[in-house]
Scaffold this active site. Structure first.
Site, PDB file in Angstrom:
ATOM      1  CB  SER A 132      -1.957  -2.968  -9.786  1.00 53.91           C
ATOM      2  OG  SER A 132      -1.713  -3.390 -11.093  1.00 53.91           O
ATOM      3  CG  ASP A 161       0.595   7.137   7.102  1.00 51.73           C
ATOM      4  OD1 ASP A 161       0.104   6.479   8.023  1.00 51.73           O
ATOM      5  OD2 ASP A 161       1.434   6.686   6.309  1.00 51.73           O
ATOM      6  NE  ARG A 184       3.721  -2.440  34.276  1.00 51.35           N
ATOM      7  CZ  ARG A 184       2.794  -3.372  34.424  1.00 51.35           C
ATOM      8  NH1 ARG A 184       1.645  -3.267  33.824  1.00 51.35           N
ATOM      9  NH2 ARG A 184       3.032  -4.435  35.172  1.00 51.35           N
ATOM     10  CD  GLN A 243     -29.326  17.620  24.763  1.00 55.09           C
ATOM     11  OE1 GLN A 243     -28.134  17.836  24.664  1.00 55.09           O
ATOM     12  NE2 GLN A 243     -29.920  17.459  25.932  1.00 55.09           N
ATOM     13  NE  ARG A 282     -41.781   0.156  17.814  1.00 59.74           N
ATOM     14  CZ  ARG A 282     -42.735  -0.407  17.103  1.00 59.74           C
ATOM     15  NH1 ARG A 282     -43.417   0.321  16.226  1.00 59.74           N
ATOM     16  NH2 ARG A 282     -43.029  -1.687  17.221  1.00 59.74           N
ATOM     17  CD  GLN A 318     -24.530  17.692  28.153  1.00 59.89           C
ATOM     18  OE1 GLN A 318     -24.084  17.152  29.159  1.00 59.89           O
ATOM     19  NE2 GLN A 318     -25.367  18.704  28.207  1.00 59.89           N
TER      20      GLN A 318
HETATM   21  P1  ADP Z   1      -0.557   4.698  -2.074  1.00 65.18           P
HETATM   22  O1  ADP Z   1      -1.505   5.092  -3.157  1.00 65.18           O
HETATM   23  O2  ADP Z   1      -1.268   4.393  -0.790  1.00 65.18           O
HETATM   24  O3  ADP Z   1       0.574   5.678  -1.934  1.00 65.18           O
HETATM   25  P2  ADP Z   1       1.153   2.841  -3.562  1.00 65.18           P
HETATM   26  O4  ADP Z   1       2.302   3.785  -3.658  1.00 65.18           O
HETATM   27  O5  ADP Z   1       1.444   1.415  -3.280  1.00 65.18           O
HETATM   28  O6  ADP Z   1       0.073   3.279  -2.475  1.00 65.18           O
HETATM   29  O7  ADP Z   1       0.349   2.939  -4.937  1.00 65.18           O
HETATM   30  C1  ADP Z   1      -0.790   2.149  -5.161  1.00 65.18           C
HETATM   31  C2  ADP Z   1      -0.827   1.690  -6.602  1.00 65.18           C
HETATM   32  O8  ADP Z   1      -0.827   2.821  -7.479  1.00 65.18           O
HETATM   33  C3  ADP Z   1       0.385   0.888  -7.025  1.00 65.18           C
HETATM   34  O9  ADP Z   1       0.252  -0.480  -6.700  1.00 65.18           O
HETATM   35  C4  ADP Z   1       0.398   1.086  -8.532  1.00 65.18           C
HETATM   36  O10 ADP Z   1      -0.522   0.236  -9.154  1.00 65.18           O
HETATM   37  C5  ADP Z   1      -0.096   2.521  -8.674  1.00 65.18           C
HETATM   38  N1  ADP Z   1       1.042   3.431  -8.788  1.00 65.18           N
HETATM   39  C6  ADP Z   1       1.776   3.998  -7.794  1.00 65.18           C
HETATM   40  N2  ADP Z   1       2.760   4.768  -8.302  1.00 65.18           N
HETATM   41  C7  ADP Z   1       2.677   4.671  -9.652  1.00 65.18           C
HETATM   42  C8  ADP Z   1       3.400   5.217 -10.740  1.00 65.18           C
HETATM   43  N3  ADP Z   1       4.436   6.037 -10.531  1.00 65.18           N
HETATM   44  N4  ADP Z   1       3.012   4.887 -11.972  1.00 65.18           N
HETATM   45  C9  ADP Z   1       1.963   4.091 -12.190  1.00 65.18           C
HETATM   46  N5  ADP Z   1       1.238   3.542 -11.209  1.00 65.18           N
HETATM   47  C10 ADP Z   1       1.581   3.812  -9.963  1.00 65.18           C
END
Ligand code: ADP
Length: 809
Positions: free
Chosen positions: A131, A208, A243, A618, A704, A713
């Protein structure tokens, strides 16, 4: 308290399980539970539509209860059962908005049954988004208003470091937002005083595994499963055609997936961002290593490249370039495979059901305890302990790794990773590379006997491979003792080679052969074989028998000088019944086999709507697999040998099932699982239990049973078992070496090994610990073949709480 949960950032397996756990634990703690759809974007958009009353109200004959349910003020579990938007959140097409009905409504009430079965689903069922608006103060102000409008004062966020940073920022700005909203006349005086503080807790969802201060992030184990499955498949074609495969895996700033895949699947070379190649001519380094592997006869080559890999000057190392180098310099037929989004998805593995469930429960506890003076917490895990750490500390440390990499300070980047990361890297080097020089001088070298004992378990072969490779690197002689002590007496012993164990990481069963014979079968003859083959050290890999065997050998030291050598036991058993250690090799593979089988069984049970499936597992006299399996599959009941079974318990269980099925919405009953360990009771057997449920269920439910037997295992060992096998095995080898060197200081004829030189490697809470076998026996219940202490008792309590049994009966 009104508690909302949202998932944000990149999706990962296990996020839906977080939502399920938070909603259920929230209801059990007396909270009103809400779901925010589409991450922070949903918070910003809020509800422009009015709440639709729940459609299912039949069980609520009491008009007052019906009114409470209608107005969103359900007070107990029964009223919460199907409260909320129910099936509105899912329509089978993956469209969480559900067309018309949820349009304009992003913050929705969620009841108990809205989240049923959610742990078996990949991704996040409530949607996630990135967002942009939430990044702006105006967006966050709108979000605050939308939460206050619904009366919500607590938020659990599951996402990556970005999402958690956003969460902490939101909390710190909250008081000023509330004041602004009040001065703008948007909220009342009452709302102003009631919503002065926002409680926030974070959970890390990231494939990750890139967050500091926690061993694992939700979704990373499943991603590793996907990668290892792909490698296992590629391996056969690579070997057929001789390969080379270059595999690109995810990980921009974090090489965890590449590293763990390298260790678990046995790669020849890896590239990770935290530790770029030490020299500028890394192409030579890689080609030399691979050339050596080819020269000893290896037919396949695997190089793993993390998405964010680079050289020491931060120049990206791309998979295509690596392939070209292999083709041009070594003349190998080389291919690139980029796994991409395949790594994100699919059914969560057992750990990605258990971890989010336990962490979700902890998040609810933390949110209930939060005060304006406590920091925002992130829920982490350290080995086997769910932890709370200050959220911003973890985020700052995570960012520091990326900053250190950007500043080419790779030593710092590595130092900021947890010790397990370093050990894994060290482990990769030891187990994957072939070294020209032996590390130890002639007189320090050992002849190390390696033996499997008891039933086969996933990871036994991977542990043996790691031990063999360590021996070869150091200059020791690794000796396979085939078929346990029986084989030893038959002189079934041979030296293992670097190439001979190459493909062992992914092999299930026991390559050495195993049985339950103990050395007491003929202790004198066993000692004679030790002497004859000149063993300097012994490694036993197995379950309770291996522990018992080590105890017998240690006791035998008073009679036989041949046993005055260092000896270790590496626990490997699907039952996980070795005392004092919280995990044995094989238990993760077995849990996953159980989860796979139960998913299929539950599907069949659900298809017939009202079926209770009793699944027998088991595990001998140890209820670990049954209990953790029940948590991972959402079983309604679990029976363990530790607790046993009696009539009062069964009467209450039948009552629970009747109430629960009675409360199911018409036509929407689900299949339910009951897990029973094979030794839970001699009288109340699985078939008797099933018959009893069938008879008592009457028209409500049918029953059942299925016995999983040796399926548990497992086939191919899980990456977790393989990686753990390598890590623990290398620690065992270092232990043997250290004790051997101390013994060398004593005259050969009168060597006396101290009791602590016969030890078991254990995982206890957040640490690896050596326990002398003489000490371990004090913690063992030798009759029932298990430890005296049971750490998963609280897990059993949660199984019953999350199925509703504790509340309904
Ligand atoms: P992740 O949480 O996987 O690291 P992102 O860095 O894209 O992914 O963050 C996901 C969402 O969290 C963003 O789209 C934003 O809405 C919100 N967000 C990330 N960093 C900030 C920030 N510094 N301040 C406010 N909202 C943030």
């Amino acid at each position: 308290m009104k508690l909302a949960v949202l998932t944000s950032g990149g999706d990962s397996a296990g996020m839906s399980a977080v939502v399920r756990a938070v909603v259920k634990a929230g209801i059990l703690s007396g909270c009103e539970t809400w779901i925010v759809r589409e991450g922070y974007e949903g918070l910003v958009r809020g509800n422009t539509d009015t709440q639709i009353p729940p459609t299912i109200e039949e069980p609520f004959a009491d008009p007052a209860a019906r009114q409470r349910v209608r107005s969103g003020k359900a007070t107990n579990l029964v009223e919460n059962l199907r409260f909320g938007d129910g099936d509105l959140l899912r329509d089978g097409t993956g469209d969480h908005a559900r067309g018309r009905t949820l349009k304009g409504r992003y913050i929705v009430r969620a009841g108990w049954d809205d989240v049923r079965g959610w742990f078996a689903e990949g991704g996040t069922l409530i949607g996630t988004a990135r967002s942009k608006t939430f990044r702006t103060p105006a967006g966050r102000l709108a979000a605050a208003y939308n939460l206050i409008k619904e009366g919500i004062d607590a938020l659990v966020v599951c996402g990556g470091d970005g999402s958690l940073t956003g969460a902490d920022l939101f909390r710190s700005e909250w008081p000023s937002f509330v004041t602004t909203l009040h001065s703008e006349g948007k909220i009342t005086d009452e709302q102003l005083s009631k919503h002065g503080h926002l409680r926030i807790v974070g959970l890390v969802g990231s494939i990750d595994n890139d967050m500091s201060l926690t061993d694992l992030t939700i979704g990373a184990p499943t991603a590793l499963h996907r990668i290892c499955e792909a490698i296992d498949n590629i391996n056969s074609t690579a070997a057929s055609h001789s390969r080379a495969f270059v595999l690109e895996v995810m990980g921009r700033h974090c090489g965890w997936l590449a590293l763990l895949a390298g260790v678990s699947a046995g790669a020849d070379f890896i590239f990770i961002p935290e530790r770029p190649p030490q020299t500028d001519s890394w192409e030579d380094e890689m080609c030399d290593a691979i050339q050596m592997h080819r020269e000893v006869g290896k037919r396949k080559t695997l190089v793993i490249v993390a998405e964010g890999a680079h050289d020491s000057n931060l120049k990206p190392i791309r998979a295509d370039y690596v392939r070209d180098v292999l083709t041009e310099r070594l003349g190998l037929d080389s291919r690139v495979t980029t796994l991409g989004h395949i790594q994100r998805g699919g059914r969560p593995c057992a750990y990605d059901r258990i971890l989010p469930t336990l962490q979700g429960i902890e998040a609810v506890k933390a949110v209930l305890e939060a005060t304006p003076d406590t920091p925002s917490y992130m829920i982490g895990v350290s080995e086997n302990k769910i932890t709370r750490v200050p959220l911003m500390e973890a985020v700052a440390m995570t960012r520091a790794v990326a900053d250190a990499i950007a500043a080419k300070d790779f030593a710092k980047a590595m130092s900021l990773r947890d010790p397990e990361f370093l050990q894994s890297l060290d482990g990769f080097m030891t187990t994957s590379l072939l070294y020209k020089e032996k590390m130890l001088s002639e007189e320090k070298r050992m002849r190390v006997a390696i033996m499997h004992i008891g039933a086969p378990a996933g990871g036994m072969n991977a542990a043996t491979r790691a031990a063999v490779r360590y021996c070869i690197k150091q200059g020791h002689t690794p000796l396979a003792v085939h078929n346990g002590f029986k084989g030893l007496l038959d002189d079934a012993i041979h030296e293992l080679s670097w190439l001979g164990v190459d493909g062992w990481t992914s092999r299930g069963g026991s390559e050495l052969g195993t049985n339950r014979t103990l050395p007491s079968v003929d202790l004198g003859a066993v000692a004679a074989r030790f002497q004859q083959h000149n063993f300097h050290a012994l490694m036993l890999i197995g379950g309770f028998e291996a522990f018992n065997a080590l105890l017998i050998l240690e006791n035998g030291r008073s009679l036989y000088p041949a046993f005055h050598i260092p000896m270790v036991h590496l626990p490997a058993t699907i039952s996980n019944n070795v005392p004092m250690t919280e995990f044995s090799l094989g238990s993760d593979t077995s849990l996953n086999a159980l989860v796979d089988a139960c998913d299929a069984i539950k599907q069949s049970a659900s298809a017939s709507r009202n079926r209770v499936f009793v699944v027998e597992t088991q595990g001998g006299q140890c209820g670990y697999i049954a209990t953790m399996g029940a948590l991972a599959t959402g079983a309604s009941l679990v029976y363990t040998p530790e607790q046993g079974m009696d009539l009062d318990m069964l009467r209450a269980d039948v009552k629970f099932l009747k109430i629960r099925y009675g409360l199911d919405a018409k036509g929407k009953s689900e299949g339910r699982l009951v897990i029973r360990n094979e030794c839970a009771s001699k009288v109340y057997t699985t078939s008797m239990l099933t018959d009893m449920f069938r008879v008592e269920g009457g028209g409500l439910f049918d029953s059942r049973y299925a016995s999983l037997g040796h399926i548990l295992q497992g086939g191919v060992p899980t990456p977790m078992d393989r990686a753990r096998a390598a890590r623990l095995s290398l620690r065992c080898m270092a232990f043997l070496e250290e004790h051997h060197q101390s013994l060398l200081a004593q005259p050969l004829k009168s060597r006396c090994a101290p009791p602590e030189s016969a030890a078991v490697i254990t995982i206890q809470r957040s640490a690896l610990k050596w326990v002398p076998v003489t000490e371990m026996v004090k913690h063992a219940d030798m009759k029932n073949r298990r430890g005296k202490e049971v750490w998963w008792e609280s897990v059993k309590v949660w199984v019953e709480a999350l199925s509703g049994r504790s509340e309904l009966v």
